[in-house]
Design a protein around this motif. Structure first.
Motif, PDB file in Angstrom:
ATOM      1  N   VAL A  86      61.234  57.609  45.336  1.00 12.92           N
ATOM      2  CA  VAL A  86      59.856  57.507  46.089  1.00 12.92           C
ATOM      3  C   VAL A  86      59.492  55.949  45.643  1.00 12.92           C
ATOM      4  CG1 VAL A  86      57.810  58.170  46.439  1.00 12.92           C
ATOM      5  CG2 VAL A  86      59.549  59.893  46.012  1.00 12.92           C
ATOM      6  N   SER A  87      59.188  55.803  44.260  1.00 12.36           N
ATOM      7  CA  SER A  87      58.807  54.896  43.654  1.00 12.36           C
ATOM      8  C   SER A  87      59.008  54.403  42.175  1.00 12.36           C
ATOM      9  CB  SER A  87      57.212  54.697  43.980  1.00 12.36           C
ATOM     10  OG  SER A  87      56.844  53.532  43.403  1.00 12.36           O
ATOM     11  N   MET A  88      59.332  53.431  41.788  1.00  9.13           N
ATOM     12  CA  MET A  88      59.387  53.189  40.273  1.00  9.13           C
ATOM     13  C   MET A  88      58.719  51.919  40.131  1.00  9.13           C
ATOM     14  SD  MET A  88      61.734  55.480  39.267  1.00  9.13           S
ATOM     15  CE  MET A  88      62.252  54.655  37.544  1.00  9.13           C
ATOM     16  N   ILE A  89      58.102  52.087  38.854  1.00  6.57           N
ATOM     17  CA  ILE A  89      57.572  50.868  38.333  1.00  6.57           C
ATOM     18  C   ILE A  89      58.112  50.471  36.987  1.00  6.57           C
ATOM     19  CG2 ILE A  89      55.782  52.159  37.169  1.00  6.57           C
ATOM     20  CD1 ILE A  89      53.856  50.053  37.991  1.00  6.57           C
ATOM     21  N   THR A  90      58.413  48.942  36.541  1.00  6.16           N
ATOM     22  CA  THR A  90      58.926  48.530  35.428  1.00  6.16           C
ATOM     23  C   THR A  90      57.951  48.316  34.347  1.00  6.16           C
ATOM     24  OG1 THR A  90      58.512  46.034  35.696  1.00  6.16           O
ATOM     25  CG2 THR A  90      60.562  47.146  36.963  1.00  6.16           C
ATOM     26  N   THR A  91      58.455  48.264  33.049  1.00 11.45           N
ATOM     27  CA  THR A  91      57.379  47.950  32.056  1.00 11.45           C
ATOM     28  C   THR A  91      56.470  47.089  32.008  1.00 11.45           C
ATOM     29  OG1 THR A  91      59.162  46.721  30.689  1.00 11.45           O
ATOM     30  CG2 THR A  91      58.914  49.211  30.468  1.00 11.45           C
ATOM     31  N   ALA A 146      56.787  47.142  40.864  1.00 10.94           N
ATOM     32  CA  ALA A 146      56.904  48.104  41.673  1.00 10.94           C
ATOM     33  C   ALA A 146      57.948  48.188  42.681  1.00 10.94           C
ATOM     34  CB  ALA A 146      55.713  48.735  42.025  1.00 10.94           C
ATOM     35  N   THR A 147      58.680  49.288  42.921  1.00  9.49           N
ATOM     36  CA  THR A 147      59.589  49.543  44.017  1.00  9.49           C
ATOM     37  C   THR A 147      59.027  50.644  44.693  1.00  9.49           C
ATOM     38  OG1 THR A 147      61.314  50.547  42.838  1.00  9.49           O
ATOM     39  CG2 THR A 147      61.408  48.085  43.200  1.00  9.49           C
ATOM     40  N   TYR A 148      59.089  50.629  46.171  1.00  4.16           N
ATOM     41  CA  TYR A 148      58.846  51.824  46.963  1.00  4.16           C
ATOM     42  C   TYR A 148      59.967  52.124  47.902  1.00  4.16           C
ATOM     43  CZ  TYR A 148      54.148  50.882  45.155  1.00  4.16           C
ATOM     44  OH  TYR A 148      52.916  51.138  44.513  1.00  4.16           O
ATOM     45  N   ALA A 149      60.039  53.289  48.446  1.00  2.00           N
ATOM     46  CA  ALA A 149      60.879  53.668  49.589  1.00  2.00           C
ATOM     47  C   ALA A 149      60.139  53.224  50.824  1.00  2.00           C
ATOM     48  CB  ALA A 149      61.144  55.188  49.377  1.00  2.00           C
ATOM     49  N   ASP A 150      60.999  52.665  51.734  1.00  5.65           N
ATOM     50  CA  ASP A 150      60.306  52.368  53.073  1.00  5.65           C
ATOM     51  C   ASP A 150      59.519  53.227  53.582  1.00  5.65           C
ATOM     52  OD1 ASP A 150      63.251  50.464  54.108  1.00  5.65           O
ATOM     53  OD2 ASP A 150      61.427  49.824  52.864  1.00  5.65           O
ATOM     54  N   SER A 151      60.016  54.471  53.320  1.00  4.67           N
ATOM     55  CA  SER A 151      59.072  55.871  54.053  1.00  4.67           C
ATOM     56  C   SER A 151      57.661  55.827  53.245  1.00  4.67           C
ATOM     57  CB  SER A 151      59.910  56.966  53.794  1.00  4.67           C
ATOM     58  OG  SER A 151      60.120  57.278  52.595  1.00  4.67           O
ATOM     59  N   VAL A 152      57.378  55.348  52.378  1.00  4.80           N
ATOM     60  CA  VAL A 152      56.061  55.427  51.743  1.00  4.80           C
ATOM     61  C   VAL A 152      55.251  54.182  51.391  1.00  4.80           C
ATOM     62  CG1 VAL A 152      57.027  57.621  50.286  1.00  4.80           C
ATOM     63  CG2 VAL A 152      56.900  55.345  49.345  1.00  4.80           C
TER      64      VAL A 152
END
Length: 123
Positions: free
Chosen positions: A48-53, A57-63
């Motif tokens: 869904v989404s990840m965030i580095t230290t 941030a990265t997100y799935a296209d759907s969200v």
């Protein structure tokens, strides 16, 4: 075992908002990327989404444009603010961490999962 305390799941109406939070310890928070995956009923788990230290941030296209992930250094928490929710967002949501240094994280290397929190989207 790594401590990942999830909270915030529940029932929300279509178009509504919900906030998920995942709290961990200091070493993990400062050395591992954190975020959320989900597994809709009958489907595979997906990012869904990840965030580095460093806050990337990265997100799935759907969200994209509906969900926002953030890190709170004071309470070692990563939160996912979900807005304009759709029926397709219904799933078991899992907090995830990606650790690339066992030394920095206190012994954790690779990906680890929380127990999950259920999100239901229904009128």
């Amino acid at each position: 075992a790594v401590q990942l305390v999830e909270s915030g799941g529940g029932l929300v109406q279509p178009g509504g908002s919900l906030r998920l939070s995942c709290t961990t310890d200091s070493l993990v928070f400062t050395s591992c990327a954190m975020g959320w995956y989900r597994r809709p009923s009958g489907k595979e788990r997906e990012m869904v989404s990840m965030i580095t230290t460093t806050g990337v941030a990265t997100y799935a296209d759907s969200v994209k444009d509906r969900f926002v992930i953030s890190r709170n250094h004071s309470d070692k928490t990563v939160s996912l603010e979900m807005t304009n929710m759709k029926s397709d967002d219904a799933a078991m949501y899992y907090c995830a961490i990606d650790c690339d240094s066992a030394y920095d994280s206190g012994g954790y290397y690779g990906r680890y999962w929380g127990r999950g929190t259920q999100v239901t989207v229904s009128a």
